[in-house]
Design an enzyme around this catalytic site. Structure first.
Site, PDB file in Angstrom:
ATOM      1  N   TYR A 114       9.811  44.715 -43.817  1.00 26.36           N
ATOM      2  CA  TYR A 114      10.109  44.067 -45.203  1.00 26.36           C
ATOM      3  C   TYR A 114      10.027  45.286 -46.168  1.00 26.36           C
ATOM      4  O   TYR A 114       9.229  46.140 -46.109  1.00 26.36           O
ATOM      5  CB  TYR A 114       8.941  42.966 -45.230  1.00 26.36           C
ATOM      6  CG  TYR A 114       8.986  42.017 -44.442  1.00 26.36           C
ATOM      7  CD1 TYR A 114       9.587  40.609 -44.840  1.00 26.36           C
ATOM      8  CD2 TYR A 114       8.444  41.949 -43.118  1.00 26.36           C
ATOM      9  CE1 TYR A 114       9.316  39.533 -43.869  1.00 26.36           C
ATOM     10  CE2 TYR A 114       8.341  41.017 -42.174  1.00 26.36           C
ATOM     11  CZ  TYR A 114       8.948  39.923 -42.516  1.00 26.36           C
ATOM     12  OH  TYR A 114       8.798  38.808 -41.671  1.00 26.36           O
ATOM     13  N   HIS A 143      11.902  38.401 -48.187  1.00 26.39           N
ATOM     14  CA  HIS A 143      12.483  38.385 -46.776  1.00 26.39           C
ATOM     15  C   HIS A 143      12.686  39.556 -46.214  1.00 26.39           C
ATOM     16  O   HIS A 143      12.925  40.559 -46.670  1.00 26.39           O
ATOM     17  CB  HIS A 143      13.979  37.650 -46.971  1.00 26.39           C
ATOM     18  CG  HIS A 143      13.492  36.104 -47.496  1.00 26.39           C
ATOM     19  ND1 HIS A 143      13.175  35.099 -46.520  1.00 26.39           N
ATOM     20  CD2 HIS A 143      13.963  35.596 -48.655  1.00 26.39           C
ATOM     21  CE1 HIS A 143      13.100  34.050 -47.293  1.00 26.39           C
ATOM     22  NE2 HIS A 143      13.630  34.148 -48.384  1.00 26.39           N
ATOM     23  N   LYS A 166      19.608  39.315 -41.521  1.00 25.08           N
ATOM     24  CA  LYS A 166      19.195  40.649 -41.435  1.00 25.08           C
ATOM     25  C   LYS A 166      20.254  41.705 -40.853  1.00 25.08           C
ATOM     26  O   LYS A 166      21.095  41.187 -40.175  1.00 25.08           O
ATOM     27  CB  LYS A 166      18.008  40.652 -40.454  1.00 25.08           C
ATOM     28  CG  LYS A 166      17.159  39.505 -40.611  1.00 25.08           C
ATOM     29  CD  LYS A 166      15.844  39.678 -39.740  1.00 25.08           C
ATOM     30  CE  LYS A 166      14.940  38.120 -40.031  1.00 25.08           C
ATOM     31  NZ  LYS A 166      14.856  37.699 -41.311  1.00 25.08           N
TER      32      LYS A 166
END
Length: 248
Positions: free
Chosen positions: A149, A157, A194
């Protein structure tokens, strides 16, 4: 680099006002100036914390609090890599039975290496990310080693799912050895927004006999994303004459 996905209005400004490097520095000072102790328990390290340290550990995202019935005492469970990072690099964690002498540093290193496969490589990767002020948490729920992070998970997020690879040929970790592994992993990362970050740890012949070997390790970083065919369609570049069906 991917753009951060902040959680709510004002999160970005709060992160700028309270940089993670400052929070970690405050945690260092608090632990160094206290008599808080920690000890190895199985494949983790348990740390006793007072109220100030509890707040700083939570803000800096080290460990996970353990629920107890004691009102004035909090315990945190640290993974081996983050405990060794605090012990060896930050010099702020006192682990029972080990001090900052070279002998005890090596003893603790061997103990932790015996408890977790690829501990030297994971320790190098963890310290590499933390020194760049990334917040590093376990990625087991996504089938990776870590998720990272930009700041506290309450504010933003995670941006990267991290897999740590070693250059040791007889390594038991066979992840990402074939194309189908890459395909499955990038699809999973894409589904949870991601980017896959692969950290390839090169030992450069230094071995794993002591924590000093970490200074000779270097890391090669790869970011891997899926190819989107819609971004490479020829008809988005060329024009066609519909009457003759030929390229103009």
């Amino acid at each position: 680099m991917t753009k951060p996905r902040w959680k709510g209005k004002g999160s970005a400004a709060k992160a700028v006002g309270e940089p993670m490097s400052k929070i970690v520095s405050e945690l260092e000072s608090s632990l160094i100036n206290s008599d808080s102790k920690a000890f190895v328990s199985g494949c983790s390290v348990l740390l006793e914390a007072n109220s100030e340290q509890t707040e700083l550990l939570n803000r800096a995202c080290f460990g996970h609090p353990i629920i107890t019935s004691q009102q004035d005492q909090q315990w945190f469970r640290l993974c081996l890599e983050e405990a060794f990072y605090m012990f060896y690099f930050l010099k702020c964690l006192k682990i029972k039975g080990y001090d900052s002498s070279a002998k005890n540093e090596v003893e603790l290193w061997h103990l932790m290496s015996s408890k977790r496969e690829m501990f030297p490589e994971l320790c190098k990767a963890y310290s590499h990310l933390r020194m760049k002020n990334w917040v590093v948490r376990s990625g087991s729920q996504y089938g990776v080693d870590y998720v990272v992070y930009r700041h506290h998970p309450a504010l933003v997020h995670s941006e990267y799912a991290v897999i740590v690879l070693s250059d040791t040929s007889d390594d038991a970790d066979e992840r990402l050895r074939v194309w189908s592994d890459f395909h499955c992993t990038t699809r999973l990362c894409g589904s949870v927004a991601k980017t896959l970050l692969v950290l390839h740890v090169h030992k450069n012949g230094s071995g794993t006999n002591s924590p000093m070997c970490l200074e000779n390790y270097n890391i090669e970083e790869w970011t891997i994303t899926r190819w989107n065919p819609e971004q490479n369609r020829e008809d988005s570049v060329f024009q066609f004459d519909e009457r003759t069906d030929t390229q103009i």
